[in-house]
Scaffold this motif. Structure first.
Motif, PDB file in Angstrom:
ATOM      1  N   ILE A 116     -36.372  -3.338 -27.473  1.00  0.00           N
ATOM      2  CA  ILE A 116     -36.697  -2.316 -26.478  1.00  0.00           C
ATOM      3  C   ILE A 116     -38.087  -1.741 -26.736  1.00  0.00           C
ATOM      4  O   ILE A 116     -38.906  -1.585 -25.823  1.00  0.00           O
ATOM      5  CB  ILE A 116     -35.635  -1.203 -26.487  1.00  0.00           C
ATOM      6  N   SER A 117     -38.355  -1.421 -27.993  1.00  0.00           N
ATOM      7  CA  SER A 117     -39.650  -0.862 -28.364  1.00  0.00           C
ATOM      8  C   SER A 117     -40.776  -1.832 -28.046  1.00  0.00           C
ATOM      9  O   SER A 117     -41.831  -1.440 -27.525  1.00  0.00           O
ATOM     10  CB  SER A 117     -39.652  -0.518 -29.859  1.00  0.00           C
ATOM     11  N   GLN A 119     -40.926  -4.135 -25.756  1.00  0.00           N
ATOM     12  CA  GLN A 119     -41.166  -4.225 -24.322  1.00  0.00           C
ATOM     13  C   GLN A 119     -41.874  -2.991 -23.775  1.00  0.00           C
ATOM     14  O   GLN A 119     -42.780  -3.098 -22.932  1.00  0.00           O
ATOM     15  CB  GLN A 119     -39.840  -4.446 -23.582  1.00  0.00           C
ATOM     16  N   TYR A 120     -41.504  -1.823 -24.243  1.00  0.00           N
ATOM     17  CA  TYR A 120     -42.055  -0.590 -23.676  1.00  0.00           C
ATOM     18  C   TYR A 120     -43.357  -0.145 -24.333  1.00  0.00           C
ATOM     19  O   TYR A 120     -44.144   0.575 -23.706  1.00  0.00           O
ATOM     20  CB  TYR A 120     -41.037   0.543 -23.785  1.00  0.00           C
ATOM     21  N   VAL A 121     -43.571  -0.529 -25.576  1.00  0.00           N
ATOM     22  CA  VAL A 121     -44.743  -0.035 -26.303  1.00  0.00           C
ATOM     23  C   VAL A 121     -45.764  -1.144 -26.540  1.00  0.00           C
ATOM     24  O   VAL A 121     -46.938  -1.007 -26.175  1.00  0.00           O
ATOM     25  CB  VAL A 121     -44.323   0.607 -27.646  1.00  0.00           C
ATOM     26  N   PRO A 131     -43.108  -4.377 -19.004  1.00  0.00           N
ATOM     27  CA  PRO A 131     -41.865  -4.661 -19.722  1.00  0.00           C
ATOM     28  C   PRO A 131     -40.979  -5.625 -18.954  1.00  0.00           C
ATOM     29  O   PRO A 131     -40.910  -5.576 -17.721  1.00  0.00           O
ATOM     30  CB  PRO A 131     -41.207  -3.276 -19.835  1.00  0.00           C
ATOM     31  N   GLU A 133     -37.685  -6.135 -17.836  1.00  0.00           N
ATOM     32  CA  GLU A 133     -36.544  -5.239 -17.697  1.00  0.00           C
ATOM     33  C   GLU A 133     -35.219  -5.923 -18.022  1.00  0.00           C
ATOM     34  O   GLU A 133     -34.271  -5.254 -18.450  1.00  0.00           O
ATOM     35  CB  GLU A 133     -36.511  -4.636 -16.293  1.00  0.00           C
ATOM     36  N   VAL A 136     -34.943  -5.567 -21.678  1.00  0.00           N
ATOM     37  CA  VAL A 136     -34.663  -4.163 -21.976  1.00  0.00           C
ATOM     38  C   VAL A 136     -33.189  -3.847 -21.739  1.00  0.00           C
ATOM     39  O   VAL A 136     -32.517  -3.240 -22.596  1.00  0.00           O
ATOM     40  CB  VAL A 136     -35.548  -3.237 -21.126  1.00  0.00           C
ATOM     41  N   THR A 140     -30.479  -2.716 -24.371  1.00  0.00           N
ATOM     42  CA  THR A 140     -29.937  -1.375 -24.208  1.00  0.00           C
ATOM     43  C   THR A 140     -28.419  -1.404 -24.354  1.00  0.00           C
ATOM     44  O   THR A 140     -27.826  -0.535 -25.011  1.00  0.00           O
ATOM     45  CB  THR A 140     -30.335  -0.806 -22.839  1.00  0.00           C
ATOM     46  N   THR A 182     -39.822   6.456 -24.882  1.00  0.00           N
ATOM     47  CA  THR A 182     -39.603   5.472 -23.826  1.00  0.00           C
ATOM     48  C   THR A 182     -38.547   5.992 -22.846  1.00  0.00           C
ATOM     49  O   THR A 182     -37.869   6.991 -23.115  1.00  0.00           O
ATOM     50  CB  THR A 182     -39.115   4.131 -24.414  1.00  0.00           C
ATOM     51  N   PRO A 183     -38.362   5.301 -21.715  1.00  0.00           N
ATOM     52  CA  PRO A 183     -37.307   5.705 -20.776  1.00  0.00           C
ATOM     53  C   PRO A 183     -35.891   5.565 -21.326  1.00  0.00           C
ATOM     54  O   PRO A 183     -34.945   6.004 -20.673  1.00  0.00           O
ATOM     55  CB  PRO A 183     -37.529   4.750 -19.587  1.00  0.00           C
ATOM     56  N   LYS A 184     -35.733   4.968 -22.485  1.00  0.00           N
ATOM     57  CA  LYS A 184     -34.408   4.786 -23.069  1.00  0.00           C
ATOM     58  C   LYS A 184     -34.084   5.830 -24.138  1.00  0.00           C
ATOM     59  O   LYS A 184     -33.168   5.653 -24.947  1.00  0.00           O
ATOM     60  CB  LYS A 184     -34.277   3.376 -23.651  1.00  0.00           C
TER      61      LYS A 184
END
Length: 218
Positions: A116-117, A119-121, A131, A133, A136, A140, A182-184
């Protein structure tokens, strides 16, 4: 092996941050030697001599050179008597529980939170991409199942191995710190016992000293 140890790495590296926080918790003197990942210094011959996999950190204590952040953190926790007792080695049952949750972090928690990190960072900031998704969401779901186990465990004790802060808790901090940007973030904040655990970790002086360096400027 006297004198100041050296950590070869970069503050934004989660693995480097794990070692630095361990050193801070043990009140140990150290020197951070910058290895710039952004311009490829981790692949230069001088660094490959320290870490043959071309990663950070590498750790130097006199004639001893180590790599792999979890191994380095365990070494630091064993070497220094000062500061926080991170391994609970004087109590076999507590030490065993620390080991259990260290293994949980490495074998169950790390892979999905890393994905997750990444993809988002990493993807947008280092490669200019968007990212994935699908990746992700798959991770998630995986991380959510792991954190459900944590929620149950932390309903019974303040920290993972018991009512004491240990290396098992510390080892989680770099990626949770990043995930919360992040959004998560709700993976942590929506679980009351996990969130309370995180608030306890993130209130520690060692966390506050190290955390600012791993944010990629955000």
């Amino acid at each position: 092996m006297g004198g100041t140890v050296k950590v070869y790495g970069m503050p934004m590296s989660t693995a480097t941050a794990r070692v630095l926080m361990t050193l801070e918790e043990k009140e140990a003197s150290y020197e951070l030697v910058l290895v710039n990942l952004l311009n490829g210094e981790h692949k230069h011959p001088d660094h490959l001599a320290r870490n043959p996999f071309g990663q950070v950190p590498a750790f130097e204590d006199g004639s001893l050179m180590l790599f792999e952040s979890r191994a380095v953190a365990r070494y630091v926790a064993k070497k220094y008597e000062s500061g926080t007792d991170l391994l609970r080695s004087g109590n076999a049952e507590e030490a065993a529980l620390v080991d259990v949750w260290l293994d949980v972090e490495a074998n169950h928690f790390n892979a999905p939170i890393y994905a997750i990190s990444y993809q988002y960072v990493i993807v947008p900031r280092l490669f200019g991409g968007a990212p994935d998704e699908k990746v992700v969401e798959e991770n998630t779901a995986k991380l959510g199942k792991v954190l459900d186990v944590y929620e149950e465990r932390l309903s019974k004790s303040k920290y993972l191995a018991g009512d004491f802060f240990s290396l098992a808790d510390l080892s989680h901090f770099p990626y949770i710190h990043r995930l919360l940007k992040t959004p998560k973030a709700t993976l942590i904040t929506s679980r009351p016992h996990v969130n309370a655990w995180w608030e306890a970790i993130s209130s520690r002086p060692a966390y506050k000293k190290v955390a600012a360096g791993i944010t990629f400027g955000d």
